[in-house]
Design an enzyme around this catalytic site. Structure first.
Site, PDB file in Angstrom:
ATOM      1  N   GLY A  34       2.931   4.473   5.107  1.00  0.00           N
ATOM      2  CA  GLY A  34       4.168   3.692   5.086  1.00  0.00           C
ATOM      3  C   GLY A  34       3.895   2.200   5.077  1.00  0.00           C
ATOM      4  O   GLY A  34       2.810   1.755   4.697  1.00  0.00           O
ATOM      5  N   ALA A  35       4.915   1.395   5.497  1.00  0.00           N
ATOM      6  CA  ALA A  35       4.846  -0.074   5.397  1.00  0.00           C
ATOM      7  C   ALA A  35       4.448  -0.443   3.965  1.00  0.00           C
ATOM      8  O   ALA A  35       3.516  -1.212   3.729  1.00  0.00           O
ATOM      9  CB  ALA A  35       3.876  -0.659   6.427  1.00  0.00           C
ATOM     10  N   LEU A  36       5.178   0.126   3.025  1.00  0.00           N
ATOM     11  CA  LEU A  36       4.767   0.077   1.616  1.00  0.00           C
ATOM     12  C   LEU A  36       4.866  -1.325   1.026  1.00  0.00           C
ATOM     13  O   LEU A  36       5.828  -2.052   1.268  1.00  0.00           O
ATOM     14  CB  LEU A  36       5.641   1.043   0.807  1.00  0.00           C
ATOM     15  N   HIS A  40       0.810  -0.098  -2.809  1.00  0.00           N
ATOM     16  CA  HIS A  40       1.234   1.309  -2.804  1.00  0.00           C
ATOM     17  C   HIS A  40       2.073   1.614  -4.042  1.00  0.00           C
ATOM     18  O   HIS A  40       1.923   2.677  -4.648  1.00  0.00           O
ATOM     19  CB  HIS A  40       2.108   1.608  -1.574  1.00  0.00           C
ATOM     20  N   ASP A 153      -9.510   0.505  -0.134  1.00  0.00           N
ATOM     21  CA  ASP A 153     -10.266   1.281   0.862  1.00  0.00           C
ATOM     22  C   ASP A 153     -11.313   2.091   0.101  1.00  0.00           C
ATOM     23  O   ASP A 153     -11.200   3.315  -0.027  1.00  0.00           O
ATOM     24  CB  ASP A 153      -9.311   2.186   1.634  1.00  0.00           C
ATOM     25  N   GLN A 156     -13.253   4.888   1.859  1.00  0.00           N
ATOM     26  CA  GLN A 156     -12.334   6.018   2.076  1.00  0.00           C
ATOM     27  C   GLN A 156     -12.203   6.854   0.790  1.00  0.00           C
ATOM     28  O   GLN A 156     -12.231   8.085   0.825  1.00  0.00           O
ATOM     29  CB  GLN A 156     -10.967   5.474   2.504  1.00  0.00           C
ATOM     30  N   SER A 188      -2.402  -5.497   1.872  1.00  0.00           N
ATOM     31  CA  SER A 188      -2.655  -4.537   2.946  1.00  0.00           C
ATOM     32  C   SER A 188      -1.471  -4.602   3.905  1.00  0.00           C
ATOM     33  O   SER A 188      -0.912  -5.685   4.137  1.00  0.00           O
ATOM     34  CB  SER A 188      -3.943  -4.923   3.689  1.00  0.00           C
ATOM     35  N   ARG A 190      -1.686  -4.468   6.908  1.00  0.00           N
ATOM     36  CA  ARG A 190      -2.095  -5.261   8.080  1.00  0.00           C
ATOM     37  C   ARG A 190      -2.043  -6.769   7.816  1.00  0.00           C
ATOM     38  O   ARG A 190      -2.178  -7.544   8.764  1.00  0.00           O
ATOM     39  CB  ARG A 190      -3.499  -4.857   8.537  1.00  0.00           C
TER      40      ARG A 190
END
Ligand code: PAF
Length: 284
Positions: A34-36, A40, A153, A156, A188, A190
């Protein structure tokens, strides 16, 4: 613009996807927390190129956060996420609660070696176990034809490719290019932790990363150059966790003769941890 169907349970998701499949739709999945942001949404658009039915999952996965990390503070903005996904024409959103993913008595882990070793794992030893577990569950819940993960990422992505291959999960894994702010900072969720001063400094990270990659491609010897780059970041106020050159596909340390490489960085600015990476071709 029609709203996506939101599924809180694996069984509801499977029922909806089975109906889409029965009508001949290919399914593409974009797993998220989330927090798109635009990064994304670029993955959602890439997913659309591969499938008639796009499913996005939104789940802030507790198992990939250490107790000292930002699980509680992690940005959650469900209505705004759903509005953005509706505007992209996404058909399904899988939004499970914690108990749906990790019911009482849950006792299984997924442990990956190889590309999961070093880099992120050095400062976040819990991280890939949590990611590998939740992504395995998400892929098995939806069994999409294709799943797309951001290259921001990068480790990942390599870890996911590896366990999908090793476990024979019948899903094609694709990487989506990193989307950047005008000053180069990789998007991001963040980044919203950065205040005005640290946000301005944050752009030094991609600047130093790209500059170092360019010099490596021009044939500069890696060891002193990486030391210089770490010193330059430290002088700008970063605490560098790592800046490392790795073999691009396996993330193994570079062997002599490797041409296809990836330069990866993680650094903290105040309390915010930023990561980034870039592909490069080393001279023969
Ligand atoms: O990259 C992310 O947002 C997460 O690590 C992922 C892949 C959705 C798993 O929780």
């Amino acid at each position: 613009m029609s709203a996506p169907q939101v599924h809180p349970t694996i069984s509801a998701l499977r029922e909806h996807l089975a109906a889409a499949r029965a009508k001949g739709a290919r399914i593409a999945m974009v797993p998220t927390m989330g927090a798109l942001h635009e990064g994304h949404l670029s993955l959602v658009r890439a997913a659309r190129e591969h499938a008639e039915h796009v499913v996005v999952s939104i789940f802030v996965n507790p198992t990939q956060f250490a107790p000292t990390e930002d699980f509680d503070a992690y940005p959650r903005d469900e209505q705004s996420d759903l509005d953005k996904l509706a505007a992209e024409g996404v058909e399904s959103v899988f939004m499970p609660g914690r108990a749906e993913m990790y019911p009482e008595g849950f006792a299984t882990s997924v442990s990956v070696g190889g590309p999961a070793e070093g880099l992120e794992s050095a400062s976040r030893p819990h991280f890939f176990a949590g990611v590998s577990l939740v992504v395995t569950k998400l892929l098995l819940a939806a069994l999409p034809d294709v799943a797309i993960f951001g290259e921001k990422d990068y480790q990942q992505l390599c870890v996911i490719r590896r366990f999908v291959r090793d476990l024979n999960i019948p899903v094609q894994v694709l990487g989506g290019e990193t989307v950047r702010e005008p000053d180069g900072l990789a998007m991001s969720s963040r980044n919203r932790y950065l205040d005005t001063a640290t946000r301005a400094t944050a752009a030094r990270l991609p600047e130093v990363l790209f500059d170092t990659a360019r010099r490596l491609e021009a044939g500069a010897p890696p060891a002193p150059l990486l030391d210089q780059a770490i010193a330059a970041l430290a002088a700008s106020g970063f605490n560098v966790d790592y800046l490392e050159l790795r073999e691009a596909d396996t993330l193994a340390p570079l062997a002599s003769g490797t041409r296809s490489a990836r330069l990866l960085v993680a650094a903290r600015l105040g309390t915010t941890r930023l990561i980034d990476n870039v592909a490069l071709t080393l001279p023969a």
